[in-house]
Design a protein around this motif. Structure first.
Motif, short mmCIF file in Angstrom:
data_model
loop_
_atom_site.label_atom_id
_atom_site.label_comp_id
_atom_site.label_asym_id
_atom_site.label_seq_id
_atom_site.Cartn_x
_atom_site.Cartn_y
_atom_site.Cartn_z
N ALA A 165 0.84 -1.20 0.00
CA ALA A 165 0.00 0.00 0.00
C ALA A 165 0.88 1.25 0.00
CB ALA A 165 -0.91 0.00 1.22
N VAL A 166 0.48 2.23 -0.78
CA VAL A 166 1.20 3.50 -0.87
C VAL A 166 0.26 4.64 -0.51
CG1 VAL A 166 2.45 5.09 -2.36
CG2 VAL A 166 2.75 2.63 -2.65
N THR A 167 0.68 5.45 0.42
CA THR A 167 -0.10 6.62 0.81
C THR A 167 0.30 7.80 -0.07
OG1 THR A 167 -0.23 5.90 3.10
CG2 THR A 167 -0.63 8.24 2.67
N VAL A 168 -0.67 8.44 -0.68
CA VAL A 168 -0.40 9.61 -1.52
C VAL A 168 -0.81 10.87 -0.76
CG1 VAL A 168 -0.98 10.83 -3.66
CG2 VAL A 168 -0.71 8.34 -3.67
N GLU A 169 0.12 11.78 -0.63
CA GLU A 169 -0.16 13.05 0.03
C GLU A 169 -0.06 14.18 -0.99
OE1 GLU A 169 2.35 15.65 3.14
OE2 GLU A 169 1.40 13.89 4.05
N ILE A 170 -1.02 15.09 -0.96
CA ILE A 170 -1.02 16.23 -1.87
C ILE A 170 -0.39 17.43 -1.18
CG2 ILE A 170 -2.44 17.83 -3.21
CD1 ILE A 170 -4.49 15.61 -3.49
N PRO A 197 7.37 28.17 0.11
CA PRO A 197 6.30 27.95 1.09
C PRO A 197 5.43 26.77 0.62
CG PRO A 197 6.51 30.28 0.58
CD PRO A 197 7.37 29.55 -0.40
N PHE A 198 5.25 25.78 1.48
CA PHE A 198 4.48 24.61 1.07
C PHE A 198 3.85 23.95 2.29
CE2 PHE A 198 8.40 22.75 2.48
CZ PHE A 198 8.12 21.46 2.86
N GLY A 199 2.89 23.11 2.01
CA GLY A 199 2.23 22.35 3.06
C GLY A 199 1.21 21.42 2.46
N PRO A 200 0.77 20.43 3.21
CA PRO A 200 -0.19 19.45 2.69
C PRO A 200 -1.59 20.04 2.59
CG PRO A 200 0.25 19.02 5.01
CD PRO A 200 1.20 20.11 4.59
N PHE A 201 -2.34 19.54 1.62
CA PHE A 201 -3.74 19.93 1.48
C PHE A 201 -4.59 19.07 2.40
CE2 PHE A 201 -7.84 19.00 -0.72
CZ PHE A 201 -8.43 20.26 -0.50
N ASP A 202 -5.41 19.74 3.21
CA ASP A 202 -6.31 19.04 4.12
C ASP A 202 -7.75 19.39 3.75
OD1 ASP A 202 -7.79 17.97 6.16
OD2 ASP A 202 -6.54 18.75 7.79
N LEU A 220 -10.17 21.00 6.20
CA LEU A 220 -10.04 22.41 6.58
C LEU A 220 -10.38 23.36 5.45
CD1 LEU A 220 -6.70 22.33 8.62
CD2 LEU A 220 -9.04 22.42 9.51
N HIS A 221 -10.11 22.96 4.21
CA HIS A 221 -10.29 23.86 3.08
C HIS A 221 -11.01 23.14 1.94
CE1 HIS A 221 -6.64 25.42 5.19
NE2 HIS A 221 -7.32 26.55 5.08
N ARG A 222 -11.88 23.87 1.28
CA ARG A 222 -12.66 23.29 0.19
C ARG A 222 -11.85 23.17 -1.09
NH1 ARG A 222 -15.93 25.09 -3.91
NH2 ARG A 222 -15.52 27.27 -3.36
N THR A 223 -10.94 24.13 -1.35
CA THR A 223 -10.17 24.14 -2.60
C THR A 223 -8.68 24.22 -2.31
OG1 THR A 223 -10.15 26.56 -2.85
CG2 THR A 223 -12.07 25.37 -3.73
N PHE A 224 -7.89 23.82 -3.31
CA PHE A 224 -6.44 23.94 -3.21
C PHE A 224 -6.03 25.40 -3.00
CE2 PHE A 224 -5.26 19.95 -5.91
CZ PHE A 224 -5.75 19.14 -4.90
#
Length: 326
Positions: free
Chosen positions: A3-8, A39-44, A47-51
Protein backbone atom coordinates in the motif's frame (compact mmCIF):
# COMPACT_ATOMS: atom_id res chain seq x y z
CA UNK A 1 0.74 -5.39 -3.31
CA UNK A 2 2.34 -2.83 -0.99
CA UNK A 3 0.00 0.00 0.00
CA UNK A 4 1.20 3.50 -0.87
CA UNK A 5 -0.10 6.62 0.81
CA UNK A 6 -0.40 9.61 -1.52
CA UNK A 7 -0.16 13.05 0.03
CA UNK A 8 -1.02 16.23 -1.87
CA UNK A 9 1.38 19.09 -1.19
CA UNK A 10 0.75 22.70 -2.22
CA UNK A 11 3.77 24.78 -3.25
CA UNK A 12 3.84 28.51 -4.01
CA UNK A 13 6.41 30.20 -6.26
CA UNK A 14 5.75 33.76 -5.08
CA UNK A 15 7.39 36.36 -7.32
CA UNK A 16 8.19 40.02 -6.74
CA UNK A 17 10.66 42.46 -8.27
CA UNK A 18 12.91 44.18 -5.73
CA UNK A 19 15.49 46.78 -6.81
CA UNK A 20 15.01 45.61 -10.41
CA UNK A 21 15.85 42.04 -9.42
CA UNK A 22 13.37 39.14 -9.84
CA UNK A 23 12.81 37.51 -6.47
CA UNK A 24 11.29 34.28 -5.22
CA UNK A 25 10.02 34.02 -1.66
CA UNK A 26 11.96 31.29 0.14
CA UNK A 27 11.63 29.83 3.63
CA UNK A 28 13.92 27.74 5.81
CA UNK A 29 12.67 24.84 7.88
CA UNK A 30 13.85 24.16 11.45
CA UNK A 31 15.30 20.71 10.70
CA UNK A 32 18.95 21.55 10.09
CA UNK A 33 18.71 21.55 6.29
CA UNK A 34 20.06 24.92 5.14
CA UNK A 35 18.60 24.71 1.63
CA UNK A 36 15.80 27.09 0.70
CA UNK A 37 12.31 25.82 0.04
CA UNK A 38 9.16 27.35 -1.33
CA UNK A 39 6.30 27.95 1.09
CA UNK A 40 4.48 24.61 1.07
CA UNK A 41 2.23 22.35 3.06
CA UNK A 42 -0.19 19.45 2.69
CA UNK A 43 -3.74 19.93 1.48
CA UNK A 44 -6.31 19.04 4.12
CA UNK A 45 -9.83 18.78 2.65
CA UNK A 46 -11.28 18.81 6.16
CA UNK A 47 -10.04 22.41 6.58
CA UNK A 48 -10.29 23.86 3.08
CA UNK A 49 -12.66 23.29 0.19
CA UNK A 50 -10.17 24.14 -2.60
CA UNK A 51 -6.44 23.94 -3.21
CA UNK A 52 -6.22 27.70 -3.75
CA UNK A 53 -7.98 28.54 -0.49
CA UNK A 54 -5.66 26.17 1.35
CA UNK A 55 -2.57 27.63 -0.28
CA UNK A 56 -3.52 31.22 0.49
CA UNK A 57 -4.23 30.33 4.11
CA UNK A 58 -0.99 28.39 4.58
CA UNK A 59 1.16 31.08 2.98
CA UNK A 60 -0.40 33.80 5.13
CA UNK A 61 0.09 31.77 8.31
CA UNK A 62 3.67 30.79 7.40
CA UNK A 63 4.90 34.12 6.02
CA UNK A 64 2.29 36.76 7.00
CA UNK A 65 1.97 37.58 3.29
CA UNK A 66 -1.41 37.92 1.61
CA UNK A 67 -1.32 36.74 -1.99
CA UNK A 68 -2.85 38.69 -4.87
CA UNK A 69 -2.66 37.20 -8.38
CA UNK A 70 -2.35 33.41 -8.31
CA UNK A 71 -2.62 30.59 -10.85
CA UNK A 72 -1.98 26.88 -10.82
CA UNK A 73 1.17 25.82 -12.64
CA UNK A 74 1.45 22.07 -12.85
CA UNK A 75 1.16 18.87 -10.86
CA UNK A 76 4.48 17.22 -10.06
CA UNK A 77 4.02 13.54 -9.29
CA UNK A 78 7.13 11.74 -10.56
CA UNK A 79 8.32 8.99 -8.23
CA UNK A 80 11.64 9.79 -6.59
CA UNK A 81 11.56 13.56 -7.12
CA UNK A 82 11.03 14.24 -3.42
CA UNK A 83 12.73 11.34 -1.70
CA UNK A 84 12.92 11.51 2.09
CA UNK A 85 14.27 8.90 4.55
CA UNK A 86 11.63 6.60 6.00
CA UNK A 87 8.98 7.42 3.38
CA UNK A 88 8.98 4.10 1.53
CA UNK A 89 5.20 3.85 1.73
CA UNK A 90 4.46 7.50 1.06
CA UNK A 91 4.32 9.36 -2.22
CA UNK A 92 4.13 13.15 -2.45
CA UNK A 93 2.20 14.75 -5.31
CA UNK A 94 3.06 18.45 -5.49
CA UNK A 95 0.70 21.03 -6.96
CA UNK A 96 2.69 24.12 -7.89
CA UNK A 97 1.31 27.65 -8.02
CA UNK A 98 2.60 30.93 -9.42
CA UNK A 99 1.75 34.02 -7.36
CA UNK A 100 2.69 37.65 -8.05
CA UNK A 101 2.95 40.37 -5.46
CA UNK A 102 4.49 43.76 -4.67
CA UNK A 103 6.82 44.49 -1.80
CA UNK A 104 7.18 47.30 0.67
CA UNK A 105 9.21 47.86 3.84
CA UNK A 106 6.40 46.76 6.13
CA UNK A 107 5.68 43.38 4.55
CA UNK A 108 9.41 42.69 4.05
CA UNK A 109 9.93 43.14 7.79
CA UNK A 110 7.01 40.83 8.55
CA UNK A 111 8.45 38.20 6.22
CA UNK A 112 11.83 38.35 7.97
CA UNK A 113 10.12 37.85 11.34
CA UNK A 114 8.39 34.78 9.90
CA UNK A 115 11.69 33.33 8.64
CA UNK A 116 10.98 34.06 4.97
CA UNK A 117 13.31 35.90 2.59
CA UNK A 118 13.30 37.23 -0.96
CA UNK A 119 15.93 35.45 -3.08
CA UNK A 120 17.13 36.45 -6.54
CA UNK A 121 15.78 33.68 -8.77
CA UNK A 122 18.95 33.79 -10.88
CA UNK A 123 20.80 32.44 -7.86
CA UNK A 124 18.92 29.18 -8.45
CA UNK A 125 19.14 29.30 -12.27
CA UNK A 126 22.14 31.55 -13.16
CA UNK A 127 22.28 30.42 -16.80
CA UNK A 128 18.90 32.11 -17.40
CA UNK A 129 20.15 35.70 -16.91
CA UNK A 130 21.20 37.22 -20.26
CA UNK A 131 20.68 40.88 -19.29
CA UNK A 132 24.43 41.53 -19.34
CA UNK A 133 25.14 39.17 -22.22
CA UNK A 134 25.78 35.45 -22.44
CA UNK A 135 26.22 33.96 -18.92
CA UNK A 136 29.78 32.75 -18.32
CA UNK A 137 28.55 29.61 -16.53
CA UNK A 138 27.26 28.23 -19.84
CA UNK A 139 30.68 27.94 -21.49
CA UNK A 140 32.71 27.42 -18.32
CA UNK A 141 30.67 24.64 -16.74
CA UNK A 142 27.36 23.65 -18.25
CA UNK A 143 28.02 23.06 -21.95
CA UNK A 144 31.34 21.16 -21.43
CA UNK A 145 29.64 18.93 -18.83
CA UNK A 146 26.65 18.36 -21.10
CA UNK A 147 29.02 17.40 -23.95
CA UNK A 148 30.58 14.73 -21.72
CA UNK A 149 27.13 13.50 -20.70
CA UNK A 150 26.04 13.39 -24.35
CA UNK A 151 28.86 11.01 -25.24
CA UNK A 152 28.75 8.93 -22.04
CA UNK A 153 27.78 5.27 -22.13
CA UNK A 154 25.65 3.66 -19.46
CA UNK A 155 24.28 0.29 -18.45
CA UNK A 156 20.95 1.98 -17.85
CA UNK A 157 18.75 1.03 -20.80
CA UNK A 158 16.50 4.00 -20.07
CA UNK A 159 19.27 6.44 -20.94
CA UNK A 160 18.63 8.12 -24.29
CA UNK A 161 21.09 7.51 -27.16
CA UNK A 162 23.76 10.11 -27.87
CA UNK A 163 22.05 11.58 -30.94
CA UNK A 164 18.83 12.12 -29.01
CA UNK A 165 20.67 13.75 -26.12
CA UNK A 166 22.51 16.03 -28.55
CA UNK A 167 19.24 17.14 -30.16
CA UNK A 168 17.76 18.00 -26.77
CA UNK A 169 20.84 20.01 -25.77
CA UNK A 170 20.84 21.96 -29.02
CA UNK A 171 17.17 22.85 -28.71
CA UNK A 172 17.22 23.69 -25.00
CA UNK A 173 20.45 25.69 -24.96
CA UNK A 174 20.32 27.30 -28.38
CA UNK A 175 23.31 25.65 -30.06
CA UNK A 176 24.32 25.48 -33.72
CA UNK A 177 21.40 26.80 -35.80
CA UNK A 178 18.97 26.93 -32.84
CA UNK A 179 18.42 30.28 -31.09
CA UNK A 180 18.23 30.69 -27.31
CA UNK A 181 14.57 30.52 -26.28
CA UNK A 182 14.03 32.23 -22.92
CA UNK A 183 10.84 30.24 -22.32
CA UNK A 184 12.57 26.81 -22.28
CA UNK A 185 13.52 27.22 -18.63
CA UNK A 186 12.07 23.92 -17.43
CA UNK A 187 13.59 21.96 -20.32
CA UNK A 188 17.04 23.28 -19.45
CA UNK A 189 16.67 22.44 -15.77
CA UNK A 190 15.37 18.95 -16.55
CA UNK A 191 18.38 18.31 -18.80
CA UNK A 192 20.79 19.44 -16.09
CA UNK A 193 19.00 17.21 -13.56
CA UNK A 194 19.16 14.22 -15.88
CA UNK A 195 22.86 14.87 -16.56
CA UNK A 196 23.60 15.10 -12.83
CA UNK A 197 24.67 18.73 -12.95
CA UNK A 198 22.41 20.01 -10.19
CA UNK A 199 22.74 19.01 -6.55
CA UNK A 200 19.18 17.72 -6.37
CA UNK A 201 20.07 14.87 -8.75
CA UNK A 202 22.82 13.72 -6.37
CA UNK A 203 20.58 14.04 -3.30
CA UNK A 204 17.82 12.07 -5.06
CA UNK A 205 20.28 9.29 -5.91
CA UNK A 206 20.00 9.94 -9.64
CA UNK A 207 23.66 10.84 -10.11
CA UNK A 208 27.08 10.22 -8.55
CA UNK A 209 28.70 13.20 -10.30
CA UNK A 210 29.00 15.25 -7.12
CA UNK A 211 31.97 17.29 -8.40
CA UNK A 212 29.88 18.63 -11.28
CA UNK A 213 26.67 19.26 -9.35
CA UNK A 214 27.40 22.95 -8.85
CA UNK A 215 25.05 24.63 -11.31
CA UNK A 216 23.09 27.12 -9.23
CA UNK A 217 21.88 27.06 -5.65
CA UNK A 218 20.07 23.86 -4.68
CA UNK A 219 16.61 23.83 -3.10
CA UNK A 220 14.77 21.27 -1.02
CA UNK A 221 12.69 18.52 -2.63
CA UNK A 222 11.69 19.37 -6.23
CA UNK A 223 11.22 23.07 -5.50
CA UNK A 224 13.85 24.27 -7.99
CA UNK A 225 11.91 22.42 -10.69
CA UNK A 226 8.79 24.31 -9.61
CA UNK A 227 10.72 27.61 -9.74
CA UNK A 228 11.85 26.79 -13.30
CA UNK A 229 8.24 26.06 -14.26
CA UNK A 230 7.09 29.36 -12.74
CA UNK A 231 9.72 31.38 -14.59
CA UNK A 232 8.86 29.74 -17.90
CA UNK A 233 5.14 30.39 -17.35
CA UNK A 234 5.67 34.04 -16.43
CA UNK A 235 8.09 34.71 -19.32
CA UNK A 236 5.51 33.43 -21.74
CA UNK A 237 2.54 35.05 -20.07
CA UNK A 238 3.85 38.64 -20.07
CA UNK A 239 3.70 38.50 -23.87
CA UNK A 240 -0.07 38.05 -24.04
CA UNK A 241 -1.44 39.12 -20.63
CA UNK A 242 -0.74 42.35 -18.67
CA UNK A 243 0.46 40.42 -15.62
CA UNK A 244 3.67 42.48 -15.49
CA UNK A 245 1.63 45.24 -13.84
CA UNK A 246 0.93 42.94 -10.87
CA UNK A 247 4.62 43.49 -10.06
CA UNK A 248 4.58 47.27 -10.56
CA UNK A 249 3.50 50.03 -8.16
CA UNK A 250 0.34 51.92 -9.16
CA UNK A 251 2.49 54.67 -10.74
CA UNK A 252 5.84 54.05 -12.41
CA UNK A 253 8.29 55.36 -14.98
CA UNK A 254 8.83 53.64 -18.32
CA UNK A 255 12.43 53.01 -17.26
CA UNK A 256 11.23 51.04 -14.23
CA UNK A 257 8.72 49.15 -16.38
CA UNK A 258 11.48 48.21 -18.84
CA UNK A 259 13.77 47.09 -16.01
CA UNK A 260 11.00 44.88 -14.61
CA UNK A 261 10.32 43.27 -17.99
CA UNK A 262 14.06 42.70 -18.45
CA UNK A 263 14.32 41.17 -14.98
CA UNK A 264 11.57 38.65 -15.74
CA UNK A 265 12.55 37.83 -19.33
CA UNK A 266 16.28 37.68 -18.58
CA UNK A 267 17.17 39.67 -21.67
CA UNK A 268 18.28 43.22 -22.41
CA UNK A 269 15.81 45.37 -24.34
CA UNK A 270 16.62 48.36 -26.52
CA UNK A 271 15.20 51.47 -24.83
CA UNK A 272 13.59 53.12 -27.85
CA UNK A 273 12.24 49.86 -29.22
CA UNK A 274 10.71 49.05 -25.85
CA UNK A 275 9.02 52.45 -25.61
CA UNK A 276 7.59 52.07 -29.10
CA UNK A 277 6.31 48.62 -28.09
CA UNK A 278 4.62 50.01 -24.97
CA UNK A 279 3.04 52.89 -26.87
CA UNK A 280 1.80 50.58 -29.62
CA UNK A 281 0.30 48.14 -27.12
CA UNK A 282 -1.61 50.99 -25.41
CA UNK A 283 -1.10 49.36 -22.04
CA UNK A 284 -0.17 52.50 -20.10
CA UNK A 285 -1.34 56.07 -19.84
CA UNK A 286 0.38 59.16 -18.41
CA UNK A 287 -0.66 60.36 -14.97
CA UNK A 288 0.38 63.95 -15.66
CA UNK A 289 2.88 63.73 -12.80
CA UNK A 290 6.65 63.42 -12.86
CA UNK A 291 9.31 61.87 -10.65
CA UNK A 292 12.40 63.92 -9.84
CA UNK A 293 15.51 62.09 -11.00
CA UNK A 294 18.98 62.62 -9.57
CA UNK A 295 21.22 64.25 -12.17
CA UNK A 296 18.59 64.40 -14.90
CA UNK A 297 15.28 65.86 -15.90
CA UNK A 298 12.11 64.61 -14.16
CA UNK A 299 10.70 61.37 -15.54
CA UNK A 300 7.04 61.09 -16.50
CA UNK A 301 4.90 58.78 -14.40
CA UNK A 302 2.52 56.28 -16.00
CA UNK A 303 -0.14 53.84 -14.82
CA UNK A 304 -1.68 50.69 -16.24
CA UNK A 305 -4.56 51.49 -18.59
CA UNK A 306 -7.17 49.00 -17.41
CA UNK A 307 -9.55 49.70 -20.28
CA UNK A 308 -7.29 47.57 -22.46
CA UNK A 309 -8.81 44.48 -20.82
CA UNK A 310 -12.13 45.30 -22.48
CA UNK A 311 -10.61 46.28 -25.82
CA UNK A 312 -8.26 43.44 -26.69
CA UNK A 313 -8.32 39.67 -26.08
CA UNK A 314 -4.56 39.27 -25.52
CA UNK A 315 -2.98 42.50 -24.28
CA UNK A 316 0.67 41.94 -23.40
CA UNK A 317 4.22 43.06 -24.11
CA UNK A 318 5.49 40.98 -27.00
CA UNK A 319 9.14 41.60 -26.22
CA UNK A 320 10.47 39.35 -28.96
CA UNK A 321 10.86 35.65 -28.64
CA UNK A 322 14.35 34.42 -29.23
CA UNK A 323 17.90 35.53 -28.60
CA UNK A 324 21.05 34.70 -30.48
CA UNK A 325 23.16 31.91 -29.00
CA UNK A 326 26.33 33.86 -29.73
Amino acid sequence: MRAVTVEIGLNAAIVAVVSRSPRILAVNEADGDARDSLPFGPFDPALHRTFETSLRDRVEKRTALKLGYIEQLYTFGDRGRQRLPGEEGKHMVSVGYLALTRTDTENTERLAEAGAHWRDWYGYLPWEDWRQGRPAILDQLILPALSRWELATSDDERMAPSAQRRARIRLAFGLDDFPWDEERVLERYELLYEAGLVREAVIDGRSREQDNAAAGQAMRHDHRRIVATAIARLRGKIKYRPVIFELMPPEFTLTDLQATVEAISGRHLHKQNFRRLVEGAELVEPTGMTLASTGGRPAALFRFRRQILDERPAPGLKVGGRSSSA
